[in-house]
Design a protein around this motif. Structure first.
Motif, mmCIF file in Angstrom:
data_model
loop_
_atom_site.group_PDB
_atom_site.id
_atom_site.type_symbol
_atom_site.label_atom_id
_atom_site.label_comp_id
_atom_site.label_asym_id
_atom_site.label_seq_id
_atom_site.Cartn_x
_atom_site.Cartn_y
_atom_site.Cartn_z
ATOM 1 N N MET A 1 0.840 -1.207 0.000
ATOM 2 C CA MET A 1 0.000 0.000 0.000
ATOM 3 C C MET A 1 0.873 1.255 0.000
ATOM 4 O O MET A 1 0.602 2.223 -0.704
ATOM 5 C CB MET A 1 -0.920 -0.021 1.229
ATOM 6 N N GLU A 2 1.943 1.238 0.847
ATOM 7 C CA GLU A 2 2.847 2.382 0.908
ATOM 8 C C GLU A 2 3.563 2.573 -0.422
ATOM 9 O O GLU A 2 3.795 3.694 -0.864
ATOM 10 C CB GLU A 2 3.850 2.175 2.033
ATOM 11 N N ALA A 3 3.924 1.428 -1.073
ATOM 12 C CA ALA A 3 4.601 1.521 -2.373
ATOM 13 C C ALA A 3 3.686 2.168 -3.399
ATOM 14 O O ALA A 3 4.125 2.993 -4.224
ATOM 15 C CB ALA A 3 5.019 0.127 -2.844
ATOM 16 N N LEU A 4 2.386 1.821 -3.394
ATOM 17 C CA LEU A 4 1.432 2.408 -4.326
ATOM 18 C C LEU A 4 1.286 3.901 -4.075
ATOM 19 O O LEU A 4 1.251 4.710 -5.014
ATOM 20 C CB LEU A 4 0.085 1.700 -4.205
ATOM 21 N N GLU A 5 1.216 4.300 -2.802
ATOM 22 C CA GLU A 5 1.089 5.720 -2.476
ATOM 23 C C GLU A 5 2.341 6.485 -2.904
ATOM 24 O O GLU A 5 2.260 7.616 -3.393
ATOM 25 C CB GLU A 5 0.848 5.888 -0.970
ATOM 26 N N GLU A 6 3.503 5.834 -2.750
ATOM 27 C CA GLU A 6 4.749 6.484 -3.167
ATOM 28 C C GLU A 6 4.776 6.675 -4.680
ATOM 29 O O GLU A 6 5.187 7.731 -5.183
ATOM 30 C CB GLU A 6 5.935 5.637 -2.720
ATOM 31 N N LYS A 7 4.315 5.658 -5.423
ATOM 32 C CA LYS A 7 4.256 5.779 -6.886
ATOM 33 C C LYS A 7 3.287 6.882 -7.298
ATOM 34 O O LYS A 7 3.558 7.645 -8.230
ATOM 35 C CB LYS A 7 3.830 4.450 -7.506
ATOM 36 N N GLU A 8 2.125 6.957 -6.612
ATOM 37 C CA GLU A 8 1.157 8.002 -6.932
ATOM 38 C C GLU A 8 1.766 9.387 -6.700
ATOM 39 O O GLU A 8 1.554 10.316 -7.494
ATOM 40 C CB GLU A 8 -0.100 7.828 -6.083
ATOM 41 N N ALA A 9 2.548 9.531 -5.626
ATOM 42 C CA ALA A 9 3.184 10.822 -5.352
ATOM 43 C C ALA A 9 4.218 11.152 -6.429
ATOM 44 O O ALA A 9 4.305 12.295 -6.900
ATOM 45 C CB ALA A 9 3.847 10.779 -3.970
ATOM 46 N N GLN A 10 5.005 10.143 -6.845
ATOM 47 C CA GLN A 10 5.991 10.359 -7.903
ATOM 48 C C GLN A 10 5.320 10.728 -9.222
ATOM 49 O O GLN A 10 5.793 11.621 -9.951
ATOM 50 C CB GLN A 10 6.851 9.096 -8.082
ATOM 51 N N VAL A 11 4.207 10.047 -9.546
ATOM 52 C CA VAL A 11 3.469 10.351 -10.769
ATOM 53 C C VAL A 11 2.921 11.768 -10.732
ATOM 54 O O VAL A 11 2.996 12.523 -11.715
ATOM 55 C CB VAL A 11 2.334 9.325 -10.982
ATOM 56 N N ALA A 12 2.367 12.167 -9.582
ATOM 57 C CA ALA A 12 1.811 13.520 -9.458
ATOM 58 C C ALA A 12 2.903 14.568 -9.630
ATOM 59 O O ALA A 12 2.717 15.586 -10.311
ATOM 60 C CB ALA A 12 1.125 13.668 -8.106
ATOM 61 N N ALA A 13 4.083 14.318 -9.030
ATOM 62 C CA ALA A 13 5.184 15.272 -9.173
ATOM 63 C C ALA A 13 5.680 15.340 -10.613
ATOM 64 O O ALA A 13 5.995 16.423 -11.129
ATOM 65 C CB ALA A 13 6.335 14.862 -8.235
ATOM 66 N N VAL A 29 -7.738 7.462 -11.264
ATOM 67 C CA VAL A 29 -6.632 7.002 -10.413
ATOM 68 C C VAL A 29 -6.960 5.606 -9.899
ATOM 69 O O VAL A 29 -7.905 5.417 -9.126
ATOM 70 C CB VAL A 29 -6.405 7.968 -9.240
ATOM 71 N N ASN A 30 -6.203 4.653 -10.378
ATOM 72 C CA ASN A 30 -6.323 3.272 -9.909
ATOM 73 C C ASN A 30 -4.953 2.623 -10.025
ATOM 74 O O ASN A 30 -4.015 3.190 -10.624
ATOM 75 C CB ASN A 30 -7.395 2.507 -10.695
ATOM 76 N N PRO A 31 -4.772 1.443 -9.498
ATOM 77 C CA PRO A 31 -3.437 0.816 -9.535
ATOM 78 C C PRO A 31 -2.879 0.648 -10.949
ATOM 79 O O PRO A 31 -1.681 0.817 -11.169
ATOM 80 C CB PRO A 31 -3.673 -0.543 -8.862
ATOM 81 N N ARG A 32 -3.764 0.356 -11.923
ATOM 82 C CA ARG A 32 -3.272 0.124 -13.285
ATOM 83 C C ARG A 32 -2.760 1.422 -13.911
ATOM 84 O O ARG A 32 -1.653 1.467 -14.466
ATOM 85 C CB ARG A 32 -4.384 -0.465 -14.152
ATOM 86 N N THR A 33 -3.573 2.494 -13.849
ATOM 87 C CA THR A 33 -3.136 3.765 -14.421
ATOM 88 C C THR A 33 -1.910 4.306 -13.688
ATOM 89 O O THR A 33 -1.002 4.878 -14.300
ATOM 90 C CB THR A 33 -4.276 4.794 -14.365
ATOM 91 N N THR A 34 -1.862 4.104 -12.385
ATOM 92 C CA THR A 34 -0.686 4.547 -11.623
ATOM 93 C C THR A 34 0.561 3.807 -12.075
ATOM 94 O O THR A 34 1.635 4.408 -12.229
ATOM 95 C CB THR A 34 -0.925 4.326 -10.121
ATOM 96 N N GLN A 35 0.421 2.491 -12.293
ATOM 97 C CA GLN A 35 1.563 1.710 -12.737
ATOM 98 C C GLN A 35 2.045 2.161 -14.117
ATOM 99 O O GLN A 35 3.255 2.293 -14.368
ATOM 100 C CB GLN A 35 1.169 0.218 -12.784
ATOM 101 N N ILE A 36 1.099 2.411 -15.041
ATOM 102 C CA ILE A 36 1.462 2.843 -16.392
ATOM 103 C C ILE A 36 2.158 4.199 -16.352
ATOM 104 O O ILE A 36 3.213 4.402 -16.965
ATOM 105 C CB ILE A 36 0.210 2.890 -17.288
#
Length: 278
Positions: A1-13, A29-36
């Motif tokens: 969960m923390e890894a997903l939140e970290e990726k979302e923060a990196q994507v937003a930046a 915003v979902n796990p798939r779009t965040t991963q892409i």
């Protein structure tokens, strides 16, 4: 969960960095779009780093070239007391042409040792280009020839198609005409059958002999033809008796018998013919 939140923060930046002052487009915003998006941001970061390294390398080479040029210029001034500023306008044009040629040929300097291989390579490339142009011209000529043949064939096919359509239209008109004639003949045939039945009914009501009906006459005609066929061997038999020479009295008896048989057949035939005529 923390890894997903970290990726979302990196994507937003990363998106904020990409779009700057412009608004970021809305996305789900979902796990798939965040991963892409995170994968794209990583690739973009690696590309930016590579571009930065290339730019720094080019800057370093530019500084080296400037330093080498300054060194050569100082060396030229020290050795022969020569400066490009002292050149005439013609000399400046020649020098600029020499520099432009070196840049165009991508040589490391303006010496003959650098120019001659570069010119040879350029000449070789020119010959290769001419050879390829000739091949392309030949291929183009073949294509034009094939295109002409294809157009001629298409025109012939169109003409054949028009002829076939015209022939089909004519044949269809003939078929329609024959169908109409067939329908007319069927109607007439039915009309004639009805007329024959009505006439036979009227004649039967008036007491006409059934033997004189159409079917009876047809049967009598067939029987007459059969009787005529049967008389053929009798006539041949009679002719054979006529050719006999011995015993005239016996032959005369046979002849008389044959004549009587023939007369009987002819009488029956005459009777039948008379009945048909009535």
């Amino acid at each position: 969960m923390e890894a997903l939140e970290e990726k979302e923060a990196q994507v937003a930046a990363w998106l904020k960095k990409i779009f700057g002052d412009h608004p970021i487009p809305q996305y789900e915003v979902n796990p798939r779009t965040t991963q892409i998006l995170h994968h794209l941001s990583e690739r973009n970061r690696v590309r930016d780093r590579d571009v930065y390294l290339v730019i720094e390398d080019l800057k370093q080479k530019a500084r080296e070239y400037e330093s080498e040029a300054k060194h050569l210029q100082d060396l030229l001034l020290e050795s022969v007391n020569f400066s490009p500023a002292n050149l005439s306008s013609t000399g400046s044009r020649y020098l600029n042409a020499l520099v432009d040629s070196a840049v165009a040929l991508e040589t490391k300097d303006t010496s003959l040792a650098s120019f001659i291989p570069a010119v040879n390579d350029l000449t070789s490339d020119l010959f290769c280009t001419k050879s390829k142009n000739e091949e392309i011209k030949l291929e183009l000529a073949k294509l034009e020839k094939n295109l002409t043949a294809t157009l001629v064939l298409e025109k012939c096919l169109q003409e054949d198609l028009k002829k076939a359509e015209l022939h089909l239209s004519t044949e269809r008109a003939k078929v329609d005409s024959r169908l109409q004639n067939m329908d007319f003949l069927k109607a007439k045939s039915e009309e004639f059958r009805s007329g024959i039945r009505a006439a036979e009914e009227q004649l039967s009501a008036r007491g006409m002999d059934a033997s004189l009906s159409h079917q009876s006459l047809v049967a009598l005609s067939e029987k007459l033809a059969e009787l005529k066929r049967q008389t053929i061997p009798l006539k041949k038999k009679l002719e054979s008796y006529l050719d006999l020479m011995p015993n005239p009295s016996l032959a005369q008896v046979k002849i008389e018998e044959a004549k009587r048989e023939l007369d009987t057949v002819e009488a029956e035939l005459t009777k039948k013919v008379n009945m048909m005529e009535l």
